[in-house]
Motif scaffolding. Sequence first.
Motif, PDB file in Angstrom:
ATOM      1  N   GLU A  56      39.872   2.715  20.794  1.00  0.00           N
ATOM      2  CA  GLU A  56      40.363   1.451  21.477  1.00  0.00           C
ATOM      3  C   GLU A  56      41.663   1.245  20.956  1.00  0.00           C
ATOM      4  OE1 GLU A  56      39.038   0.380  24.280  1.00  0.00           O
ATOM      5  OE2 GLU A  56      36.966   0.600  23.872  1.00  0.00           O
ATOM      6  N   VAL A  57      42.659   0.502  21.891  1.00  0.00           N
ATOM      7  CA  VAL A  57      44.039   0.484  21.495  1.00  0.00           C
ATOM      8  C   VAL A  57      44.037  -0.621  20.593  1.00  0.00           C
ATOM      9  CG1 VAL A  57      44.113  -1.640  23.266  1.00  0.00           C
ATOM     10  CG2 VAL A  57      46.276  -0.520  22.470  1.00  0.00           C
ATOM     11  N   PRO A 132      50.214   1.123  26.506  1.00  0.00           N
ATOM     12  CA  PRO A 132      49.158   1.836  25.779  1.00  0.00           C
ATOM     13  C   PRO A 132      47.900   0.840  26.148  1.00  0.00           C
ATOM     14  CG  PRO A 132      50.544   0.459  24.323  1.00  0.00           C
ATOM     15  CD  PRO A 132      51.298   1.000  25.259  1.00  0.00           C
ATOM     16  N   ARG A 133      47.984  -0.210  26.709  1.00  0.00           N
ATOM     17  CA  ARG A 133      46.982  -1.088  26.991  1.00  0.00           C
ATOM     18  C   ARG A 133      46.586  -0.713  28.517  1.00  0.00           C
ATOM     19  NH1 ARG A 133      50.967  -3.273  24.666  1.00  0.00           N
ATOM     20  NH2 ARG A 133      50.885  -4.493  22.908  1.00  0.00           N
ATOM     21  N   THR A 134      47.172   0.354  28.848  1.00  0.00           N
ATOM     22  CA  THR A 134      46.483   0.662  30.442  1.00  0.00           C
ATOM     23  C   THR A 134      45.681   2.105  30.077  1.00  0.00           C
ATOM     24  OG1 THR A 134      48.572   2.176  31.003  1.00  0.00           O
ATOM     25  CG2 THR A 134      48.437  -0.227  31.588  1.00  0.00           C
ATOM     26  N   MET A 135      45.763   2.451  29.077  1.00  0.00           N
ATOM     27  CA  MET A 135      45.085   4.036  28.668  1.00  0.00           C
ATOM     28  C   MET A 135      43.604   3.738  28.310  1.00  0.00           C
ATOM     29  SD  MET A 135      48.129   5.442  26.096  1.00  0.00           S
ATOM     30  CE  MET A 135      47.156   7.107  25.875  1.00  0.00           C
ATOM     31  N   PRO A 136      42.869   4.448  29.143  1.00  0.00           N
ATOM     32  CA  PRO A 136      41.446   4.533  28.557  1.00  0.00           C
ATOM     33  C   PRO A 136      41.102   4.833  27.183  1.00  0.00           C
ATOM     34  CG  PRO A 136      41.599   5.340  30.827  1.00  0.00           C
ATOM     35  CD  PRO A 136      43.147   4.989  30.311  1.00  0.00           C
ATOM     36  N   PRO A 142      49.711   9.954  26.620  1.00  0.00           N
ATOM     37  CA  PRO A 142      50.201   9.007  27.363  1.00  0.00           C
ATOM     38  C   PRO A 142      50.923   9.711  28.261  1.00  0.00           C
ATOM     39  CG  PRO A 142      51.455   9.111  25.634  1.00  0.00           C
ATOM     40  CD  PRO A 142      50.343   9.825  25.183  1.00  0.00           C
ATOM     41  N   ILE A 143      51.049   9.226  29.642  1.00  0.00           N
ATOM     42  CA  ILE A 143      51.670   9.673  30.681  1.00  0.00           C
ATOM     43  C   ILE A 143      53.201   9.110  30.298  1.00  0.00           C
ATOM     44  CG2 ILE A 143      52.391   9.395  33.455  1.00  0.00           C
ATOM     45  CD1 ILE A 143      49.614   8.821  33.684  1.00  0.00           C
ATOM     46  N   TYR A 233      43.105   9.793  32.174  1.00  0.00           N
ATOM     47  CA  TYR A 233      43.886   8.632  32.442  1.00  0.00           C
ATOM     48  C   TYR A 233      43.324   7.952  33.855  1.00  0.00           C
ATOM     49  CZ  TYR A 233      45.513  12.286  35.560  1.00  0.00           C
ATOM     50  OH  TYR A 233      45.689  13.420  36.495  1.00  0.00           O
ATOM     51  N   ASP A 234      43.486   6.694  33.868  1.00  0.00           N
ATOM     52  CA  ASP A 234      43.109   5.882  34.982  1.00  0.00           C
ATOM     53  C   ASP A 234      44.241   6.459  36.180  1.00  0.00           C
ATOM     54  OD1 ASP A 234      42.805   4.147  37.018  1.00  0.00           O
ATOM     55  OD2 ASP A 234      43.010   2.297  35.863  1.00  0.00           O
ATOM     56  N   GLU A 235      43.297   7.103  37.174  1.00  0.00           N
ATOM     57  CA  GLU A 235      44.010   7.429  38.346  1.00  0.00           C
ATOM     58  C   GLU A 235      44.864   6.771  39.082  1.00  0.00           C
ATOM     59  OE1 GLU A 235      41.336   9.707  40.927  1.00  0.00           O
ATOM     60  OE2 GLU A 235      40.558  11.012  39.290  1.00  0.00           O
TER      61      GLU A 235
END
Length: 270
Positions: A56-57, A132-136, A142-143, A233-235
């Motif tokens: 987790e982040v 980073p908080r948007t990364m599963p 990371p994108i 990633y979250d699509e």
Amino acid sequence: MKKYNKLIAFIAISVTLCCLLYSFTTKRDIANNSGWVQLFNGKNLDNWTVKIHHYEVEDNFGNTFRVEDGILKVRYDEYEGDFNDRYGHLYYDEPFSSYHLAVEYRFVDGWYDTAPEYTLLNSGIMFHSQDPRTMPKEQDWPISVELQLLAGITEGVPRPTGNMCSPGTDVVFEGQVDPRHCIESTSETYPVDEWVRAELIVHGDSLVTHMINGKKVLEYTKPQIGGGVANGYDEKIKIDGTPLKKGFIALQSEGQPIDFRKVEIKILED
């Protein structure tokens, strides 16, 4: 006597005002002449956030990122077993758009030998990255766009540093979207234990310049979401073709120990 006291008081007030004005002017001039802001304070990881693949982040697994003797270090001495693709990144907590970034780094021995072979003497600086908080938990990279850092492995065999790599992104190079994941720079090859200064000059979603030890080694334009390499990633985040006008800056961990002694930024006008 009263006139004398008034004169002394007037002189004292005048001197005080002059000192204050000089102090204000000096500080203003220093700020105008420099403009550099230190993102790494040399003491701790305040204002930085960790995200490691499989965790987790904010979980700094194995104390991967640490500060010792004024140096920000990436280490694996607390890891056990297989490396298991535990790629990690340390993100500064504020996104940036147009700026000049300078990072001083050196590779040190101690590669985690169950990491993929390509990670030997390999690290990077990610920019225009997603939060980073948007990364599963199971997103590996990371994108972002990467200023790749490399050191020489075999004597006499060139291995330039300051390359561009593109996890989940594309760039325009020599007039067209380049299909390669990495574009090689024109830099020299540097050995382990040598301090190197890597710089990025970023103008939003237009021009990006890479510099190594004061020399321009690569230039490209129009960073944008696209391409492959990043996984898990979250699509909703990865909308290909979206211009990357700003994003987060991150220091990479992928199995190779590396030191950072300076991370500084100067904000540029858009």
